[in-house]
Design a protein around this motif. Structure first.
Motif, PDB file in Angstrom:
ATOM      1  N   THR B 271       0.831  -1.212   0.000  1.00  0.00           N
ATOM      2  CA  THR B 271       0.000   0.000   0.000  1.00  0.00           C
ATOM      3  C   THR B 271       0.859   1.253   0.000  1.00  0.00           C
ATOM      4  O   THR B 271       0.520   2.253  -0.623  1.00  0.00           O
ATOM      5  CB  THR B 271      -0.935   0.047   1.221  1.00  0.00           C
ATOM      6  OG1 THR B 271      -0.196  -0.363   2.361  1.00  0.00           O
ATOM      7  CG2 THR B 271      -2.152  -0.808   1.025  1.00  0.00           C
ATOM      8  N   VAL B 272       1.978   1.178   0.706  1.00  0.00           N
ATOM      9  CA  VAL B 272       2.842   2.348   0.735  1.00  0.00           C
ATOM     10  C   VAL B 272       3.450   2.570  -0.650  1.00  0.00           C
ATOM     11  O   VAL B 272       3.530   3.698  -1.138  1.00  0.00           O
ATOM     12  CB  VAL B 272       3.945   2.192   1.803  1.00  0.00           C
ATOM     13  CG1 VAL B 272       4.839   3.424   1.819  1.00  0.00           C
ATOM     14  CG2 VAL B 272       3.329   1.997   3.168  1.00  0.00           C
ATOM     15  N   ILE B 273       3.850   1.475  -1.302  1.00  0.00           N
ATOM     16  CA  ILE B 273       4.420   1.631  -2.654  1.00  0.00           C
ATOM     17  C   ILE B 273       3.403   2.286  -3.584  1.00  0.00           C
ATOM     18  O   ILE B 273       3.708   3.258  -4.268  1.00  0.00           O
ATOM     19  CB  ILE B 273       4.864   0.269  -3.231  1.00  0.00           C
ATOM     20  CG1 ILE B 273       5.951  -0.333  -2.340  1.00  0.00           C
ATOM     21  CG2 ILE B 273       5.390   0.444  -4.651  1.00  0.00           C
ATOM     22  CD1 ILE B 273       6.417  -1.696  -2.796  1.00  0.00           C
ATOM     23  N   ILE B 274       2.163   1.746  -3.567  1.00  0.00           N
ATOM     24  CA  ILE B 274       1.130   2.337  -4.440  1.00  0.00           C
ATOM     25  C   ILE B 274       0.912   3.799  -4.075  1.00  0.00           C
ATOM     26  O   ILE B 274       0.905   4.681  -4.931  1.00  0.00           O
ATOM     27  CB  ILE B 274      -0.233   1.623  -4.299  1.00  0.00           C
ATOM     28  CG1 ILE B 274      -0.079   0.141  -4.608  1.00  0.00           C
ATOM     29  CG2 ILE B 274      -1.262   2.241  -5.235  1.00  0.00           C
ATOM     30  CD1 ILE B 274      -1.383  -0.610  -4.501  1.00  0.00           C
ATOM     31  N   GLY B 275       0.706   4.017  -2.781  1.00  0.00           N
ATOM     32  CA  GLY B 275       0.375   5.363  -2.324  1.00  0.00           C
ATOM     33  C   GLY B 275       1.460   6.366  -2.685  1.00  0.00           C
ATOM     34  O   GLY B 275       1.181   7.444  -3.213  1.00  0.00           O
ATOM     35  N   MET B 276       2.698   5.970  -2.442  1.00  0.00           N
ATOM     36  CA  MET B 276       3.802   6.878  -2.736  1.00  0.00           C
ATOM     37  C   MET B 276       3.908   7.127  -4.235  1.00  0.00           C
ATOM     38  O   MET B 276       4.184   8.244  -4.666  1.00  0.00           O
ATOM     39  CB  MET B 276       5.117   6.276  -2.227  1.00  0.00           C
ATOM     40  CG  MET B 276       5.183   6.209  -0.719  1.00  0.00           C
ATOM     41  SD  MET B 276       6.083   7.621  -0.082  1.00  0.00           S
ATOM     42  CE  MET B 276       6.056   7.330   1.654  1.00  0.00           C
ATOM     43  N   THR B 277       3.723   6.062  -5.015  1.00  0.00           N
ATOM     44  CA  THR B 277       3.793   6.230  -6.463  1.00  0.00           C
ATOM     45  C   THR B 277       2.749   7.231  -6.933  1.00  0.00           C
ATOM     46  O   THR B 277       3.041   8.144  -7.714  1.00  0.00           O
ATOM     47  CB  THR B 277       3.571   4.886  -7.177  1.00  0.00           C
ATOM     48  OG1 THR B 277       4.511   3.956  -6.668  1.00  0.00           O
ATOM     49  CG2 THR B 277       3.735   5.024  -8.664  1.00  0.00           C
ATOM     50  N   VAL B 278       1.539   7.054  -6.438  1.00  0.00           N
ATOM     51  CA  VAL B 278       0.473   7.970  -6.842  1.00  0.00           C
ATOM     52  C   VAL B 278       0.803   9.391  -6.375  1.00  0.00           C
ATOM     53  O   VAL B 278       0.651  10.359  -7.120  1.00  0.00           O
ATOM     54  CB  VAL B 278      -0.890   7.507  -6.286  1.00  0.00           C
ATOM     55  CG1 VAL B 278      -1.957   8.561  -6.533  1.00  0.00           C
ATOM     56  CG2 VAL B 278      -1.296   6.195  -6.919  1.00  0.00           C
ATOM     57  N   PHE B 279       1.305   9.486  -5.156  1.00  0.00           N
ATOM     58  CA  PHE B 279       1.632  10.803  -4.626  1.00  0.00           C
ATOM     59  C   PHE B 279       2.731  11.480  -5.445  1.00  0.00           C
ATOM     60  O   PHE B 279       2.607  12.635  -5.855  1.00  0.00           O
ATOM     61  CB  PHE B 279       2.069  10.674  -3.163  1.00  0.00           C
ATOM     62  CG  PHE B 279       2.530  11.973  -2.562  1.00  0.00           C
ATOM     63  CD1 PHE B 279       1.612  12.968  -2.239  1.00  0.00           C
ATOM     64  CD2 PHE B 279       3.874  12.214  -2.327  1.00  0.00           C
ATOM     65  CE1 PHE B 279       2.032  14.167  -1.685  1.00  0.00           C
ATOM     66  CE2 PHE B 279       4.294  13.418  -1.774  1.00  0.00           C
ATOM     67  CZ  PHE B 279       3.369  14.392  -1.455  1.00  0.00           C
ATOM     68  N   TYR B 280       3.802  10.713  -5.696  1.00  0.00           N
ATOM     69  CA  TYR B 280       4.898  11.234  -6.519  1.00  0.00           C
ATOM     70  C   TYR B 280       4.401  11.696  -7.875  1.00  0.00           C
ATOM     71  O   TYR B 280       4.723  12.786  -8.346  1.00  0.00           O
ATOM     72  CB  TYR B 280       5.933  10.133  -6.768  1.00  0.00           C
ATOM     73  CG  TYR B 280       7.127  10.184  -5.866  1.00  0.00           C
ATOM     74  CD1 TYR B 280       7.935  11.305  -5.823  1.00  0.00           C
ATOM     75  CD2 TYR B 280       7.473   9.088  -5.076  1.00  0.00           C
ATOM     76  CE1 TYR B 280       9.048  11.335  -5.009  1.00  0.00           C
ATOM     77  CE2 TYR B 280       8.577   9.120  -4.268  1.00  0.00           C
ATOM     78  CZ  TYR B 280       9.371  10.241  -4.234  1.00  0.00           C
ATOM     79  OH  TYR B 280      10.469  10.269  -3.444  1.00  0.00           O
ATOM     80  N   SER B 281       3.610  10.813  -8.495  1.00  0.00           N
ATOM     81  CA  SER B 281       3.148  11.129  -9.843  1.00  0.00           C
ATOM     82  C   SER B 281       2.303  12.390  -9.812  1.00  0.00           C
ATOM     83  O   SER B 281       2.438  13.258 -10.677  1.00  0.00           O
ATOM     84  CB  SER B 281       2.322   9.986 -10.412  1.00  0.00           C
ATOM     85  OG  SER B 281       3.044   8.797 -10.302  1.00  0.00           O
ATOM     86  N   ALA B 282       1.421  12.479  -8.803  1.00  0.00           N
ATOM     87  CA  ALA B 282       0.548  13.641  -8.709  1.00  0.00           C
ATOM     88  C   ALA B 282       1.388  14.902  -8.564  1.00  0.00           C
ATOM     89  O   ALA B 282       1.184  15.896  -9.259  1.00  0.00           O
ATOM     90  CB  ALA B 282      -0.395  13.491  -7.523  1.00  0.00           C
ATOM     91  N   LEU B 283       2.378  14.809  -7.689  1.00  0.00           N
ATOM     92  CA  LEU B 283       3.234  15.968  -7.444  1.00  0.00           C
ATOM     93  C   LEU B 283       3.954  16.369  -8.725  1.00  0.00           C
ATOM     94  O   LEU B 283       4.019  17.543  -9.100  1.00  0.00           O
ATOM     95  CB  LEU B 283       4.258  15.585  -6.378  1.00  0.00           C
ATOM     96  CG  LEU B 283       4.924  16.719  -5.642  1.00  0.00           C
ATOM     97  CD1 LEU B 283       3.882  17.503  -4.869  1.00  0.00           C
ATOM     98  CD2 LEU B 283       5.963  16.165  -4.686  1.00  0.00           C
TER      99      LEU B 283
END
Lengths: 338, 310, 401
Positions: B271-283
């Motif tokens: 979940t952290v990998i997904i969440g961080m990926t989405v967060f990074y991408s969004a940023l």
């Protein structure tokens, strides 16, 4: 008539890493005040480098290695960068070939015009703006009040050239150098621009050097012509003599190879065989000799001096020498001139 | 103009949606669940955990819940760091990453661009060669090497420069150098070549022919045009740098999201990998969007809604 | 044009020359093919040639190097762990020398720097900082009190053997057994780096090749088809392009979760083709309007054939340049992935893995990090120089002069 410009034995060379390119090889000419001088030649003949040499804009690795350029008595080649700046855009202006690339895309037309005006006068920004509007009107741009705020991409090619002409004449220069000003434009626009230049020249009372490869353009507005080839002057003449009886095989070739029939006779187009010389290793004699139908032994060894044909015509060709074989139309001259 | 911005925003949202979807299904494609251990857990515990995290729902329901979470900025719990959510980790890590990233970006803008300009103006002179050799080394030496060399040769020998953490302002130097090294060098090279290209342009000759001072020719006419490709590169680069570098944060023991991301990768904390990926991408996407909008203010041609080349 | 020859004394200088003779005088610009011309320009570019030489050397180093090595990448010698490439030796007997490793292992060496054996430690007096080792039944005492003092007066350790104490090292020698030292398991660094080169370069070359195939095909089809197909294909590229790709590489690595060579290759290959696709599309858009392509189309040549026969060969210059630049960035990405623990699994090691392994012992064994770092940097440098050179050699805008 007094001379506004005198070029003496100008030699401009580019010191590239592959070797020296001798773009201009010792040319001399002058321009009368109020005159329009055409310089004609194919690409690589040195005509553009000649104009850049006058402007002091020969880029690295090019250098004026010899000669003098007198503008109203001042030798421009001796001036340092700062003094030369006072002449450029002020006393001497230049219009370049391609209006699409010669104007800065990142600033409005008004911004660039004001800048030129303010660089050479004490006008403030508002006064410069007024002057800019006036200039745009002069060069025939409709609705200058709104056009002045436009960026170059909003202008067509012809309009851009008009804007560039406006910049060039902004400070009423004494000498206007136009390097192929119409080559990149549509034929209909070409005529308009030439017309405009002739008008403006009279209005601001300046002299003009018009550089082109197009004899048609020359015939339209020039009064004197220099024909250049391989960095040298082949023929100097007034417009009438040049077209009526050219005294250099190269000039003849040029006249035969232009499509519009300037001479009034219907003829087949005859191309000049071969290609221009390699200026890295120019022929030791006449640069045109390898392509010349009348090349003689001496042509390969030694470039001809300018033979004075008449008061208004000179040609650099050995065929004018007493010992040369007779070629129809070529006048023999007693002794060697210049 | 408004239409152009609107179009850009919609396409950014669309990209983000695709990223979230892709990431979600990619992680679901992994054989075994998130609770697969080397020593298998008893089935009833797995069932309990699955129920707790709603992993027993059909995939499509999980997907909708997940997307709903993202829409409300909730990236879900961590499976390994018990009691923490992905949001918690981001909240803990983001300030550190931002601070180091900001210093690095300042380095790039304050050194990279001026060095490139100087180099272009002094083309083939000694200073140009020096700058370009350094820049070439800068783009060829990986950041982890720069970081470790810095620690070995500088901070471990000079007692007043901290080796790890961000305890005082000097501590930022190492991470910022390591983080900016590549981009700084790249920006210097790009600025130089862009400047040289612009200086060859006809309109520069026109400006000179108009008798403008060299200062104006370069400082006004050349610079603005030369900066366009640089800004195009710097935009996404700022996005990438501000989000922190995984490697640099790890070496300098900085509590940034990059470090958490690497840890989650090593722990396989999905979940952290997904969440961080989405967060990074969004940023990243938001930053690029912002830069694009800023860019359109610089280059007049873009206002018409078309980009000048790729 | 009519010519009339006059009969008079002829000056030989004014004889007309025959056309064959003057044509010799005409400039004969050597006509070179595109590739010959490019090669000529490349040859004149010193940095590019240095780069090319570097690339060749690095490839040879990885391909041939391991054959000349007496070790394999997984051979461990636990007597000789963490031995540096150069060390100070102390004389103990006529032809006996010892060297104290950072782990306080006393290694028996000879004068040339060949490692002979590790001596057995018989006693550790941590309080007085004196360790005792056994050498052929006799004791060797190593006193390293001074090592920890600030002001050591040049004295590092004292080695006492048969009541003879050496205060100063006899000399500093290079490690002849393991020229680049060993790692923490006693494996030869040089061999590991050579095998690392194999892995790093294989990953880089194959991943670039995969990128090339996908990118060129995609770009060529998109450019040639045009219209809606092109729109859709380029939109997709735009979307992919706005994703931070490193994240996806990491994600894919996590998902495939098999730390083999092929995982990295597939991952890198499947993600980084976007740039190539754009480049090729741009080239194709320009080329497809050329007469020879139109001619081929009018006579019904298939699209696949137009792409392979006409478009790609003519777009080869920029493609090659872009490829040369892709290789170092693949090396870079692979090193980065290995460094964060997603690289090939032990005992295989790429340069990134080696650097990562060395990180923990950096302050004590810096050479273990320097070797792979320098290898990576030199590779990047060589390919960059070559790529820059190729770019200017193949750029048609720079072809004049």
């Amino acid at each position: 008539m007094s001379k506004i410009l005198e070029v003496k034995n100008l030699r401009t060379t580019f010191f590239t890493h592959l070797g020296e390119v001798q773009a201009v090889r010792g040319i001399s000419f002058d321009l009368d005040e109020g005159g329009i001088l055409g310089i004609v030649g194919e690409s690589g003949s040195g005509k553009s480098v000649t104009s850049l040499s006058i402007m002091g804009l020969v880029d690295e690795p090019g250098k004026i290695v010899e000669g003098e350029i007198f503008f109203q008595g001042t030798d421009l080649t001796k001036l340092d960068h700062k003094d030369m700046m006072q002449f450029r855009g002020n006393e001497i202006s230049m219009i370049f070939q391609d209006p699409m690339t010669s104007i800065n895309p990142a600033f409005t037309i008004g911004n660039q015009l004001r800048e030129v005006i303010m660089a050479h006068s004490d006008l403030n920004k508002d006064q410069a703006h007024e002057r800019a509007l006036e200039l745009l009107k002069m060069v025939g741009i409709p609705d200058p009040e709104s056009r002045i705020k436009n960026f170059p991409y909003q202008f067509s090619g012809g309009m851009r050239q008009r804007a560039l002409i406006a910049m060039a004449i902004a400070n009423n220069p004494k000498l206007l150098i136009a390097d192929e000003p119409t080559t990149a434009l549509d034929v209909t626009i070409q005529a308009q621009i030439l017309e405009l230049m002739r008008d403006l020249k009279d209005k601001i009372n300046s002299s003009v050097i018009l550089i082109t490869h197009d004899l048609g353009v020359i015939s339209e507005i020039c009064d004197k012509v220099i024909v250049m080839y391989g960095g040298m002057i082949m023929e100097k003449a007034d417009i009438k003599n040049l077209f009526a009886h050219p005294q250099h095989p190269y000039t003849r070739g040029l006249l035969l190879s232009i499509p519009t029939n300037v001479t009034g006779k219907k003829k087949r187009l005859i191309p000049i065989e071969g290609s221009p010389p390699d200026l890295m290793d120019p022929p030791s004699g006449c640069p045109f000799s390898p392509r010349c139908p009348h090349a003689m032994e001496i042509c390969l060894k030694k470039a001809a001096p300018l033979f004075k044909i008449s008061e208004t015509q000179e040609a650099s060709c050995w065929l004018h020498h007493q010992d040369a074989p007779e070629v129809s139309g070529m006048v023999k001259v007693e002794g060697e001139q210049s | 103009m408004i239409g152009y911005y609107l179009k850009r925003i919609v396409s950014a949202l669309f990209t983000l949606f695709i990223i979230a979807t892709l990431t979600f299904f990619m992680m679901r494609a992994i054989p075994g669940g998130p609770f697969t251990r080397e020593k298998p857990l008893p089935p009833q515990i797995i069932a309990q955990l699955n129920a707790k995290y709603n992993l027993d729902d059909p995939v499509i329901v999980q997907y909708f819940n997940y997307m709903k979470g993202i829409a409300t900025f909730d990236l879900g719990p961590s499976f390994k760091e018990l009691g923490l959510t992905v949001n918690d980790l981001i909240r803990q890590g983001f300030p550190g990453s931002m601070k180091v990233g900001f210093v690095a970006v300042m380095f790039i803008i304050l050194f990279g661009i001026p060095l490139g300009i100087i180099s272009a103006l002094k083309q083939n002179k000694a200073i140009d060669h020096v700058v370009m050799v350094m820049a070439t080394i800068g783009v060829t030496v990986p950041s982890f090497v720069v970081a470790t060399l810095y620690i070995y040769f500088i901070s471990s020998r000079i007692s007043w420069i901290p080796i790890t953490g961000l305890s005082n302002p000097l501590a930022y130097i190492g991470p910022a150098i390591a983080l900016s090294g590549y981009s700084l060098s790249y920006v210097a090279r790009l600025t130089r070549s862009s400047m040289l290209e612009v200086l060859r342009q006809d309109y520069i000759r026109t400006a000179r022919a108009n008798g403008l001072s060299e200062f104006r020719v370069i400082g006004k006419h050349a610079l603005k045009n030369a900066m366009i490709p640089v800004i195009t590169y710097v935009g996404p680069m700022i996005a990438a740098i501000l989000t922190g570098s995984f490697v640099v944060e790890r070496i300098f023991s900085i509590n940034g999201i990059g470090r958490y991301f690497v840890e989650s990768v090593n722990n396989r904390d999905y979940t952290v990998i997904i969440g961080m990926t989405v967060f990074y991408s969004a940023l990243y996407i938001v930053m690029v969007l912002l830069v694009d909008i800023g860019y359109s203010l610089i280059d007049p041609r873009i206002k018409l809604g078309r980009k000048s080349g790729d | 044009m009519a010519e009339r020859v006059v009969t008079r004394m002829r000056n030989p200088d004014f004889e007309l020359v025959e056309s064959s003779k003057k044509m010799n005088k005409e400039q004969t610009r050597r006509s070179l093919t595109y590739w010959k011309d490019a090669w000529r320009r490349l040859k004149n570019n010193r940095l590019a040639m240095v780069g090319l030489a570097g690339v060749i050397l690095i490839i040879l180093f990885g391909v041939i190097g391991p054959w000349f090595s007496p070790y394999s990448y997984s051979d461990q010698d636990n007597r000789f762990t963490n031995i540096p490439p150069r060390f100070e030796i102390y004389a103990i007997a006529d032809d006996g020398y010892v060297f104290l490793s950072s782990q306080y292992n006393l290694i028996l060496v000879n004068e040339k720097g060949e490692l002979l054996d590790k001596l057995v430690r018989t006693n550790m007096d941590a309080i007085n900082k004196i360790y005792t080792y056994d050498y052929e039944g006799e004791e060797i005492e190593v006193d390293f009190k001074n090592r920890l003092l600030e002001d050591d007066g040049g004295v590092d350790i004292k080695v006492t053997y048969k009541n003879v104490t050496s205060i100063y090292p006899t000399k500093t020698v290079s490690n002849k057994t393991f020229p680049w030292g060993t790692d923490n398991l006693g494996r030869d660094m040089l061999t590991r780096i050579m095998f690392g080169a194999r892995i790093s370069l294989t990953v880089a070359f194959v991943a670039t090749l995969v990128n090339l195939i996908i990118g060129v095909t995609y770009g060529a089809i998109s450019g040639l088809e045009g219209g809606t197909a092109d729109d859709i294909m380029m939109r997709s590229v735009d979307v992919i392009n706005s994703i931070p790709l490193v994240l996806y590489v990491i994600l894919l690595m996590v998902i495939i979760d098999d730390q083999g060579l092929w995982t990295i290759i597939i991952t890198l290959g499947s993600v980084y083709w976007v740039g190539m696709a754009r480049l090729v599309r741009g080239q194709v858009l320009g080329l497809k309007e050329q007469e020879y392509v139109l001619a081929a189309r009018t006579i019904g040549v298939s699209k696949a054939k137009i792409i392979s026969k006409h478009l790609i060969p003519n777009a080869m210059g920029p493609i090659i340049v872009s490829m040369t630049m892709m290789i170092p960035s693949a090396v870079f990405t692979e090193a980065f992935l290995s460094f964060i623990g997603l690289g090939v699994s032990a005992p295989m090691a790429s340069w990134g893995t080696l650097a990562n392994d060395a990180l923990a012992g950096l302050s004590t064994y810096p050479y273990q990090l320097f070797a792979p770092s320098i290898a990576i940097a030199l590779t990047m440098l060589s390919f960059n120089f070559l790529g820059d050179g190729l770019r200017s050699a193949l750029d048609p805008r720079l072809r004049k002069g």
